[in-house]
Every structure is written in C-alpha cells, then in structure tokens.
Design a protein around this motif. Structure first.
Motif, PDB file in Angstrom:
ATOM      1  N   SER A 168      40.263  39.753  40.480  1.00  0.00           N
ATOM      2  CA  SER A 168      39.744  41.010  39.927  1.00  0.00           C
ATOM      3  C   SER A 168      40.860  42.048  39.843  1.00  0.00           C
ATOM      4  N   ASN A 169      40.727  42.965  38.908  1.00  0.00           N
ATOM      5  CA  ASN A 169      41.653  44.107  38.834  1.00  0.00           C
ATOM      6  C   ASN A 169      41.057  45.340  39.492  1.00  0.00           C
ATOM      7  N   ASP A 170      39.828  45.225  39.935  1.00  0.00           N
ATOM      8  CA  ASP A 170      39.090  46.379  40.439  1.00  0.00           C
ATOM      9  C   ASP A 170      39.440  46.597  41.920  1.00  0.00           C
ATOM     10  N   ASP A 171      39.931  47.787  42.244  1.00  0.00           N
ATOM     11  CA  ASP A 171      40.392  48.034  43.620  1.00  0.00           C
ATOM     12  C   ASP A 171      39.250  48.136  44.633  1.00  0.00           C
ATOM     13  N   THR A 204      40.224  38.881  32.183  1.00  0.00           N
ATOM     14  CA  THR A 204      40.784  40.230  32.348  1.00  0.00           C
ATOM     15  C   THR A 204      39.866  41.313  31.775  1.00  0.00           C
ATOM     16  N   GLN A 256      49.092  34.759  38.293  1.00  0.00           N
ATOM     17  CA  GLN A 256      49.134  36.133  37.768  1.00  0.00           C
ATOM     18  C   GLN A 256      50.014  36.252  36.523  1.00  0.00           C
ATOM     19  N   LEU A 288      45.872  39.621  37.062  1.00  0.00           N
ATOM     20  CA  LEU A 288      44.835  40.255  37.870  1.00  0.00           C
ATOM     21  C   LEU A 288      45.429  40.547  39.251  1.00  0.00           C
ATOM     22  N   LYS A 289      45.142  41.749  39.740  1.00  0.00           N
ATOM     23  CA  LYS A 289      45.803  42.251  40.948  1.00  0.00           C
ATOM     24  C   LYS A 289      45.334  41.548  42.228  1.00  0.00           C
ATOM     25  N   HIS A 290      44.028  41.380  42.356  1.00  0.00           N
ATOM     26  CA  HIS A 290      43.461  40.796  43.583  1.00  0.00           C
ATOM     27  C   HIS A 290      43.076  39.347  43.308  1.00  0.00           C
ATOM     28  N   GLY A 312      38.047  44.109  44.540  1.00  0.00           N
ATOM     29  CA  GLY A 312      39.131  43.164  44.810  1.00  0.00           C
ATOM     30  C   GLY A 312      39.272  42.755  46.266  1.00  0.00           C
TER      31      GLY A 312
END
Ligand code: PLP
Length: 440
Positions: A242-245, A217, A90, A95-97, A248
């Motif tokens: 992925s950054n998509d909640d 990203t 990261q 990326l969050k997930h 993710g």
C-alpha cells in the motif's frame, strides 16, 4: 476517431500494442473460404508448432538461495532476501509499504483486516475468482457481496458495484481476472464517492498495467499471489502492499501476529501469523527478475490471438482496453451459442483435436453458488454473523446473471511465454476453422 489506416483508435492501438503490422492483421482477419475438415473428424490438425516449457528456476534463484545459506537467520524481519525481493518488487510496483506473506489468500486476509472489516461489514467483489479472494472477508466476520461482471472483460461492472452499496459496505475487492486490469478509474470513483477502501486482487495479474500504470497503485491496498500456477512463484507465497501511510503499517502488524516490529510494545491488534520465510523470499527475488519477459511475451501473444479471431461470427475476443497491458494468466473468448450448430463442449473438443490447449469455462460455478456459501457453512456449519442478526444475506437469492453467462459460454485458452507466435497463429486458425465448420 480514425487514423491513417482508417481504423478506429482503439483497434489501431490494440494492433500497435500487439506489435503487429496492420497489413498482416488485416490479411489474417479473413475467414477461410472453404473450411477444411476438422481434426476431430479425421482432418489435418491446425496446430503443427510444438513448444516446450523451459525450467522455471535456475541461476537467479540459485544465486539468492546460495547467499541465503550463508545467513544466520531465515527470518523475514530485516532478512536480506526479503529486503532484496521487496526492493525489486518496488521497482516494478512503486508502493511504499510492502509485507511479504505466505499466500495470496493471506495477503487478502491481511488487506481486509487492515481495512478494518468488522462483523457484518459488507465487501463487494467479483463472483468469478478464486475462493482466496473472500476467505479473509469471512474470517473477519465480514459479508461478501458479489457484483456482476462486464460481459467482455470479465471484471467488475462499476455500475453494478455501486448499485450493491448499502450503509454496511466498507470495501471493494477488484479482481483483475486473468491479468486483465479492472476499470480502476471508475471503481476508485465509486470507492471515493462512498468512502470505501478499494483493494486490488492482483493474484492473477503480475506485471499488468492500467493506462500505463502498474496495477496495484490505484487502489488503497493491493495483493499478489506467488502460488505455483502464477506468472512467478515460490510454490506458495504472497505480497500485500500500500502507499497509504495509515493502512500501510497495519499490513506488517496483521501479517505478523499483530506485532509492531518497529515500535514494539504490547499487542493492540489481533491477528494470525502469515509471515513469508527468507527461503521463499530468496526464490521470489530470483523469480521477479524474469517477470518483465514473461509478461511482455504473454501480453503480445494474447493480443495476437485477439487480433486473429477478431470478427469471427459468434466469437467475442477477451476484451483488453487498448491502453492497458493484460498479463494473460489465461485467455478466454466467449461463444454466442446461437451462432453455432454445436454446443460449447463439442466446440472445445474440436479445438483440442486441432491441437489447441482449450477448456470450457473457468470455475464450475460462481463463487456464491458453491455449497459452503449456499449453506452458510463457514464455521462448523454455521455463520455467526447470520446467527447474530448482523446480516440477512442469502446467497441462493444473490444474482449475477452476466457472470453466470460468462461461465457457460467462455472458452479458455492457455497462454504461456514459451509459446512461439506461430503456435498462436495456428491456434487462432483452429478457432476460425472450428467456428466456420459449426457456423449456422
Ligand atoms: C484471483 C485470486 N485471488 C486470490 C488467490 C489466492 O492466492 P493463493 O492461492 O496464493 O492463496 C488466487 C489464487 O489462485 C487468485 O487467482
């Protein structure tokens, strides 16, 4: 737009990005007045500089593996090594997930499954890639649709992608071939306009940057491979992120037999087991500390080669946008065969004799021209989506003319972080020498 050196902005940026003095760059652009005898004909070799690849593994990996051996578990969930690798990942790609997994193929399968590919859904991708890009599409009963490529970047042509969109299209997989970033703004615009999921296949593109941003990203989901030939490796391994909640959390479910390890409960999703173990994660956590040096060097060497072969008649350099960073998993220039008295095989033979690690093309045929696609031989020789009337795809009629030409006119050159700049200077001289010799 010109700068004080009277070079177009793009060339100026490329030269600066390669860390080259413009005076040197210009001096090297000239072709030798009298071509020297080719090594293949008994002349002196162009390449004299030797290099040795250092060991790929050492202290950073040993430190992680030693710590791992003190653990009671080698399982990924809440595994300390997986945690460290994820954090380090990261730091280079925010990326969050993040789901660590067993291969790049697994990462791509997770991605298309998370994207909700359903029987008969079409996924547009590149015809010059590894088959791992499309294995997941086929397993989800989707239909891969191959779009044509840009002649100089060898990446998806966004206009051709858009032409191939139908009501069944659900996603685009953008392959950053050889570590060269795709035209992501254009592809994202096409995806947004048609409500498609954009998946980035970064398997060959560790550390690459698009307009200064880490690749992976810009799309909705991104996938990496840690297979042995990649910039960094765990022998086999992968990452999907992925950054998509909304998308993710599905990456974890689809990589882990459909099990939601945060909320528990019964199975709502059907999936397979693509988990990465702590052993692989420990090696990955060590390897990723080496990434920046590897990629900075490869990027500099690849750009240097482009600079030095720029302007050679009949040769088109590997085109990297001036504001991007290509991580050069390999380098490939193209030949205009009409400009030479020899064919590509003879040109490559001459380069190899000069001491260059060169080979013709990349994969033998475009992906859809492999027998398994031509024969729809995916499941015991049959393709259920075809049998069920969900697609009328006939890969033998699927045309991607530029991709075909790339494969028949491309010459691949190995780029490796262990190569001194002098080796690249000599390899570039070899290209100029061979090109001058066979020039018509
Ligand atoms: C562009 C691309 N996509 C996907 C893959 C599949 O990765 P893996 O071999 O880790 O399954 C590769 C591997 O070479 C690749 O180059």
């Amino acid at each position: 737009m010109k700068n004080s050196h009277n070079l177009p902005r793009r060339e100026f940026l490329a030269a600066s990005a390669a860390g080259l003095s413009l005076a040197t760059r210009i001096a090297h652009a000239a072709e030798p007045a009298t071509p020297a005898a080719l090594a293949v004909d008994g002349g002196e070799k162009a390449v004299k500089t030797a290099f040795k690849q250092p060991p790929r593994f050492g202290e950073p990996e040993r430190e992680r593996l030693n710590e791992m051996l003190g653990q009671d578990t080698l399982f990924y969930w809440k595994g300390p090594q997986t945690g460290i690798f994820t954090e380090r990942f990261q730091q280079i790609c925010p990326l969050k997930h993040v789901m660590t997994c067993s291969s790049g193929t697994a990462a791509l399968h997770i991605a298309v499954a998370a994207a909700g590919i359903w029987p008969g859904d079409e996924v547009i991708t590149a015809p010059i890639t590894d088959i791992g890009t499309v294995i997941g599409v086929i397993y989800q009963m989707g239909v891969p649709v191959f779009a044509d490529l840009d002649p100089t970047t060898y990446n998806l042509d966004p206009a051709d992608v858009e032409r191939r969109i139908t009501p069944k299209t659900k996603a685009i997989i953008a392959v950053h071939l050889a570590g060269n970033p795709c035209d992501l703004d254009a592809l994202k615009a096409v995806a947004d306009k048609h409500n498609l999921i954009l998946i980035e296949d970064c398997a060959q593109a560790w550390g690459a940057k698009y307009r200064g941003k880490p690749i992976g990203t810009i799309g909705h989901i991104a996938c990496w491979s840690l297979q042995n030939s990649k910039h960094i490796t765990t022998g086999d391994g992968g990452v999907v992120a992925s950054n998509d909640d909304a998308l993710g959390p599905r990456l974890q479910w689809f990589g882990d037999k459909g099990f939601d390890r945060i909320n528990g409960g019964q199975f709502s999703f059907f999936s397979t087991n693509y988990r990465m173990s702590e052993t692989q994660a420990a090696v990955a956590a060590g390897q990723i500390t080496r990434l920046e040096d590897i990629v900075a060097t490869r990027s500099k060497l690849g750009n240097l080669l482009s600079e030095r072969i720029a302007g050679v008649k009949g040769i088109t350099a590997h085109n990297v946008h001036a504001e991007d960073r290509c991580s050069f998993w390999f380098y490939m220039f193209r030949m205009d065969l009409a400009a030479f008295s020899c064919d590509r095989a003879q040109f490559v033979k001459a380069l190899v004799a000069e001491g260059v690690q060169a080979s013709a093309g990349y994969i033998p045929v475009t992906m859809h021209h492999n027998p398994v696609f031509l024969n729809h031989g995916f499941f015991a020789g049959k393709w259920p989506v075809k049998e069920m009337g969900l697609t009328d795809m006939d890969f033998s009629k699927h045309e991607t003319p530029e991709a075909e030409k790339i494969l028949t006119t491309g010459v691949r050159i190995v780029i490796h972080e262990s190569m001194p700049e002098q080796y690249i200077e000599e390899a570039a001289y070899a290209v100029r020498k061979v090109a001058a010799h066979y020039s018509v």
